[in-house]
Design a protein around this motif. Structure first.
Motif, short mmCIF file in Angstrom:
data_model
loop_
_atom_site.label_atom_id
_atom_site.label_comp_id
_atom_site.label_asym_id
_atom_site.label_seq_id
_atom_site.Cartn_x
_atom_site.Cartn_y
_atom_site.Cartn_z
N ILE A 65 -3.42 -5.73 3.18
CA ILE A 65 -2.67 -5.39 3.62
C ILE A 65 -1.76 -4.30 2.20
O ILE A 65 -1.03 -3.87 2.43
CB ILE A 65 -1.59 -7.04 3.03
CG1 ILE A 65 -1.38 -7.05 1.71
CG2 ILE A 65 -1.63 -8.09 4.24
CD1 ILE A 65 -0.25 -8.23 1.24
N ARG A 66 -3.19 -3.74 1.92
CA ARG A 66 -2.65 -2.42 0.62
C ARG A 66 -2.05 -1.08 1.92
O ARG A 66 -0.93 -0.31 1.20
CB ARG A 66 -3.80 -2.16 0.32
CG ARG A 66 -3.58 -1.04 -0.53
CD ARG A 66 -4.64 -0.79 -1.72
NE ARG A 66 -4.13 -0.24 -2.81
CZ ARG A 66 -4.19 1.30 -2.57
NH1 ARG A 66 -5.21 1.30 -2.30
NH2 ARG A 66 -4.06 1.73 -3.77
N ALA A 67 -2.29 -1.05 2.98
CA ALA A 67 -2.15 -0.11 4.10
C ALA A 67 -1.18 0.14 4.49
O ALA A 67 0.14 0.82 3.97
CB ALA A 67 -3.15 0.20 4.96
N GLY A 68 -0.55 -1.33 4.51
CA GLY A 68 0.87 -1.91 5.06
C GLY A 68 1.39 -1.60 4.06
O GLY A 68 2.60 -0.99 4.28
N TRP A 69 1.59 -2.01 3.26
CA TRP A 69 2.27 -1.58 1.19
C TRP A 69 2.68 -0.36 1.53
O TRP A 69 3.65 0.52 1.03
CB TRP A 69 1.74 -2.34 0.66
CG TRP A 69 2.25 -3.40 0.70
CD1 TRP A 69 1.71 -5.42 0.56
CD2 TRP A 69 4.09 -4.17 0.79
NE1 TRP A 69 2.72 -6.03 0.55
CE2 TRP A 69 3.48 -6.00 0.44
CE3 TRP A 69 5.45 -3.23 0.63
CZ2 TRP A 69 5.31 -6.60 0.26
CZ3 TRP A 69 6.47 -4.44 0.41
CH2 TRP A 69 6.69 -5.76 0.57
N LEU A 70 1.18 0.86 1.34
CA LEU A 70 1.77 1.98 1.57
C LEU A 70 1.90 2.41 2.63
O LEU A 70 3.44 3.55 1.92
CB LEU A 70 0.44 2.47 1.22
CG LEU A 70 -1.15 2.04 0.05
CD1 LEU A 70 -2.09 2.55 0.42
CD2 LEU A 70 -0.10 3.09 -1.25
N SER A 71 2.22 1.97 3.68
CA SER A 71 3.01 2.64 4.76
C SER A 71 4.28 2.95 3.70
O SER A 71 5.58 3.64 4.49
CB SER A 71 2.71 2.34 6.08
OG SER A 71 1.80 3.03 6.33
N ILE A 72 5.16 1.28 4.28
CA ILE A 72 6.38 0.90 3.65
C ILE A 72 6.68 1.52 2.28
O ILE A 72 8.22 2.65 2.18
CB ILE A 72 6.30 -0.66 3.34
CG1 ILE A 72 6.00 -1.30 4.35
CG2 ILE A 72 7.64 -1.12 2.69
CD1 ILE A 72 6.26 -2.86 4.48
N ASN A 73 6.36 1.98 1.19
CA ASN A 73 6.14 3.05 -0.29
C ASN A 73 6.76 3.85 0.62
O ASN A 73 7.50 4.71 0.10
CB ASN A 73 5.55 2.32 -1.07
CG ASN A 73 5.51 2.78 -2.03
OD1 ASN A 73 6.33 2.59 -3.07
ND2 ASN A 73 5.38 4.17 -2.63
N ASP A 74 5.65 4.78 1.08
CA ASP A 74 6.26 6.39 1.90
C ASP A 74 6.90 6.17 2.48
O ASP A 74 8.10 7.22 2.36
CB ASP A 74 4.85 6.16 2.54
CG ASP A 74 5.09 7.56 3.00
OD1 ASP A 74 4.80 9.12 2.08
OD2 ASP A 74 4.65 7.97 4.20
N LEU A 75 7.68 5.19 3.31
CA LEU A 75 9.00 5.55 4.27
C LEU A 75 9.99 4.91 2.99
O LEU A 75 11.22 5.87 3.44
CB LEU A 75 9.36 3.83 5.31
CG LEU A 75 8.12 4.05 6.56
CD1 LEU A 75 8.02 2.82 7.31
CD2 LEU A 75 8.73 6.10 7.13
N VAL A 76 9.63 4.36 2.39
CA VAL A 76 11.32 4.15 1.20
C VAL A 76 10.92 5.34 0.55
O VAL A 76 12.49 6.14 0.02
CB VAL A 76 10.38 2.76 0.36
CG1 VAL A 76 12.04 2.80 -0.42
CG2 VAL A 76 11.35 1.85 1.24
N ARG A 77 9.98 6.12 0.41
CA ARG A 77 9.79 7.22 -0.56
C ARG A 77 10.80 8.31 0.16
O ARG A 77 11.23 8.80 -0.59
CB ARG A 77 8.40 7.53 -1.42
CG ARG A 77 8.65 8.73 -2.20
CD ARG A 77 9.32 8.58 -3.71
NE ARG A 77 9.51 10.07 -4.74
CZ ARG A 77 9.94 10.11 -5.31
NH1 ARG A 77 9.49 9.03 -6.01
NH2 ARG A 77 9.54 11.08 -5.84
#
Length: 155
Positions: free
Chosen positions: A108-120
């Motif tokens: 699930i790390r790739a998903g969290w990285l995508s979400i993190n990028d969106l929030v950033r």
């Protein structure tokens, strides 16, 4: 629940208050009184914002703090970066590589990285000037159901 720290919230309040009169000098005491916060807390926030080069201080009897840049040039991401002690990240592994023993095989790390990028990107897209604008009428607000997240993970 995902939340910014209390200090970051207070920092955003301080900066937003200052943005309403960007040419004015503000003392920690005046800001604390206007915002209903403790003077020591506001002083701590101002010191961190000064280290982050978001406010400048003027010493002396008529001294105080002022914005270092126009409100249109300061983003919420700038404020978060100045006040949070760690790099921005919704999870440990989205803030720093190598902190998790199962990072390489994590499903699930790739998903969290995508979400993190969106929030950033959302934080980078919101300026201090945007923060002090009045809320639009209810019918003009963004419908959360209309937001579509697309997957753009490169491997």
């Amino acid at each position: 629940m995902l939340r910014v720290s209390r200090l970051t919230d207070y920092g955003t309040m301080v900066m937003s208050h200052m943005a309403r009169s960007p040419e004015q000098l503000f003392s920690a005491t005046d800001l604390a009184a206007a915002l209903g916060l403790g003077v020591p807390t506001v002083a701590k926030v101002l010191k961190s914002l000064a280290r982050g080069e978001l406010v400048t201080s003027v010493r002396g009897l008529r001294g105080g703090y002022s914005l270092a840049h126009p409100p249109e040039q300061i983003t919420v991401a700038d404020i978060v970066d100045a006040l949070e002690e760690r790099p921005f990240g919704l999870t440990e592994c989205s803030a720093n590589d190598g902190l998790c023993g199962i990072e390489d095989g994590c499903g699930i790390r790739a998903g969290w990285l995508s979400i993190n990028d969106l929030v950033r990107r959302a934080l980078e897209g919101m300026t201090l000037a945007d923060m002090i604008r009045p809320l639009p009428r209810r019918e003009q607000r963004i419908d959360p159901n209309s937001i579509r997240i697309t997957r753009s993970i490169s491997r």
